[in-house]
Design a protein around this motif. Sequence first.
Motif, PDB file in Angstrom:
ATOM      1  N   ALA A  64      10.743  -9.503  -3.670  1.00 48.45           N
ATOM      2  CA  ALA A  64      11.083  -8.313  -2.902  1.00 48.45           C
ATOM      3  C   ALA A  64      11.922  -7.351  -3.737  1.00 48.45           C
ATOM      4  CB  ALA A  64      11.835  -8.702  -1.632  1.00 48.45           C
ATOM      5  N   HIS A  65      12.853  -7.890  -4.506  1.00 50.90           N
ATOM      6  CA  HIS A  65      13.708  -7.038  -5.332  1.00 50.90           C
ATOM      7  C   HIS A  65      12.905  -6.384  -6.450  1.00 50.90           C
ATOM      8  CE1 HIS A  65      17.706  -5.776  -6.779  1.00 50.90           C
ATOM      9  NE2 HIS A  65      17.167  -5.867  -7.982  1.00 50.90           N
ATOM     10  N   LEU A  66      12.042  -7.146  -7.086  1.00 49.92           N
ATOM     11  CA  LEU A  66      11.248  -6.607  -8.192  1.00 49.92           C
ATOM     12  C   LEU A  66      10.280  -5.524  -7.722  1.00 49.92           C
ATOM     13  CD1 LEU A  66      10.419  -9.910 -10.138  1.00 49.92           C
ATOM     14  CD2 LEU A  66      12.046  -8.128 -10.797  1.00 49.92           C
ATOM     15  N   ALA A  69      11.239  -3.447  -2.595  1.00 51.62           N
ATOM     16  CA  ALA A  69      10.916  -3.510  -1.166  1.00 51.62           C
ATOM     17  C   ALA A  69      12.149  -3.834  -0.335  1.00 51.62           C
ATOM     18  CB  ALA A  69       9.844  -4.572  -0.929  1.00 51.62           C
ATOM     19  N   SER A  70      12.250  -3.211   0.828  1.00 44.73           N
ATOM     20  CA  SER A  70      13.282  -3.614   1.781  1.00 44.73           C
ATOM     21  C   SER A  70      12.947  -5.026   2.255  1.00 44.73           C
ATOM     22  CB  SER A  70      13.342  -2.647   2.958  1.00 44.73           C
ATOM     23  OG  SER A  70      12.087  -2.551   3.607  1.00 44.73           O
ATOM     24  N   PHE A  71      13.968  -5.847   2.406  1.00 42.13           N
ATOM     25  CA  PHE A  71      13.765  -7.271   2.658  1.00 42.13           C
ATOM     26  C   PHE A  71      14.327  -7.660   4.019  1.00 42.13           C
ATOM     27  CE2 PHE A  71      15.185 -11.760   2.176  1.00 42.13           C
ATOM     28  CZ  PHE A  71      13.955 -12.331   1.913  1.00 42.13           C
ATOM     29  N   PHE A 109       9.029  -6.240   3.017  1.00 42.40           N
ATOM     30  CA  PHE A 109       8.789  -7.636   2.664  1.00 42.40           C
ATOM     31  C   PHE A 109       9.542  -8.495   3.675  1.00 42.40           C
ATOM     32  CE2 PHE A 109       7.581 -10.348  -1.081  1.00 42.40           C
ATOM     33  CZ  PHE A 109       7.908 -11.557  -0.519  1.00 42.40           C
ATOM     34  N   VAL A 110       8.794  -9.218   4.509  1.00 40.76           N
ATOM     35  CA  VAL A 110       9.399 -10.017   5.575  1.00 40.76           C
ATOM     36  C   VAL A 110       9.191 -11.498   5.286  1.00 40.76           C
ATOM     37  CG1 VAL A 110       9.446 -10.518   8.046  1.00 40.76           C
ATOM     38  CG2 VAL A 110       8.969  -8.184   7.255  1.00 40.76           C
ATOM     39  N   PRO A 147       4.390  -0.197   1.877  1.00 42.00           N
ATOM     40  CA  PRO A 147       3.506  -1.339   2.152  1.00 42.00           C
ATOM     41  C   PRO A 147       4.223  -2.392   2.985  1.00 42.00           C
ATOM     42  CG  PRO A 147       4.371  -1.452  -0.072  1.00 42.00           C
ATOM     43  CD  PRO A 147       4.821  -0.138   0.471  1.00 42.00           C
ATOM     44  N   PHE A 148       3.428  -3.281   3.586  1.00 42.70           N
ATOM     45  CA  PHE A 148       3.979  -4.298   4.479  1.00 42.70           C
ATOM     46  C   PHE A 148       3.408  -5.655   4.106  1.00 42.70           C
ATOM     47  CE2 PHE A 148       3.746  -6.746   8.506  1.00 42.70           C
ATOM     48  CZ  PHE A 148       5.103  -6.815   8.783  1.00 42.70           C
TER      49      PHE A 148
END
Length: 322
Positions: A64-66, A69-71, A109-110, A147-148
Amino acid sequence: MQLSERDVAPIAEKFREIEVAVNQYVVGNANLIRLIAISSLSEGAILIEGVPGTAKTTISKIMAHLLSASFGRVQGAVDVQPADIIGVRIYTNDEEEFILKKGPIFSNFVLVDEINRLTPKTQSALLEAMSEQQTTIDGVTYPLPRPFFVMATQNPYEFEGTFALVEAQRDRFMFCAPLTYLDARDELEVLRRDQAGQLIWKNYADTLTPRLTLEEIEGMIRTVREVHVEDPILQYITDLVMATRSHSDVRLGASSRATLALLRGAKANAALEGRTYVIPDDVKGLALPALRHRLIMEREAIIGRISTDTVINEILGVVEVS
């Protein structure tokens, strides 16, 4: 549009950078890292089945960090309610209207950790989000960020206090990947890295820098959609899925979602390899993660301990590209 190698080259290059960054902290799990990349480029969801302590959560946070993306993270427990995941509309006296208090599902990113500890009602709250990239709260539909991507984990060996995923829920996952313990060589490498102080999360996290922006990921997703697929490959994917529906050991074969998962995943894999076209090996390499969680075996096969992986490998050995 007609793709050129120059169009897909950045995708392959960035993936190699991401691999290197993840492997600086995580030992092994190369197949999972690639599968997450393929799922991300396909805007799919992935179910990870494995015992505790196999770096499932760590890998998801790093990825997620790379990816800039919001996590959002949901920790599975029996008392988690749907509103804890999707959010709730709250009336405010100051503004005299309902405002939305968003849940963790409103992230790029969930991670749903130990999804099988959620009750069926709460598990169902994820269905709409995973399938349609939207969620409905009090009759109002809200689009999710793009994106999701959803990654869920579960321990397949622990049953107390868990709720098995229903077939409709499992089918929403693009891929299912099992994670096992590291081999002796990798376990030794873990010890060496710990001795060298390389497994201190804060130190590693401070060195992490995003390799992609959300806009770049969106562009890559669009590029992957344009990867060329010849008719014989489309027929091959169809034949594989149809074979699961007629196999004597299978009571219920793969759905049309499996067909799409193989197609979209094969396109993403081709792009990661720097190709503008799909080859049969792109499909074969994804057959197990795309199909294993979608097959329901006959009772006799279960008694005989015939696994879904065994059936899929048998089908791969029989079905040929026309």
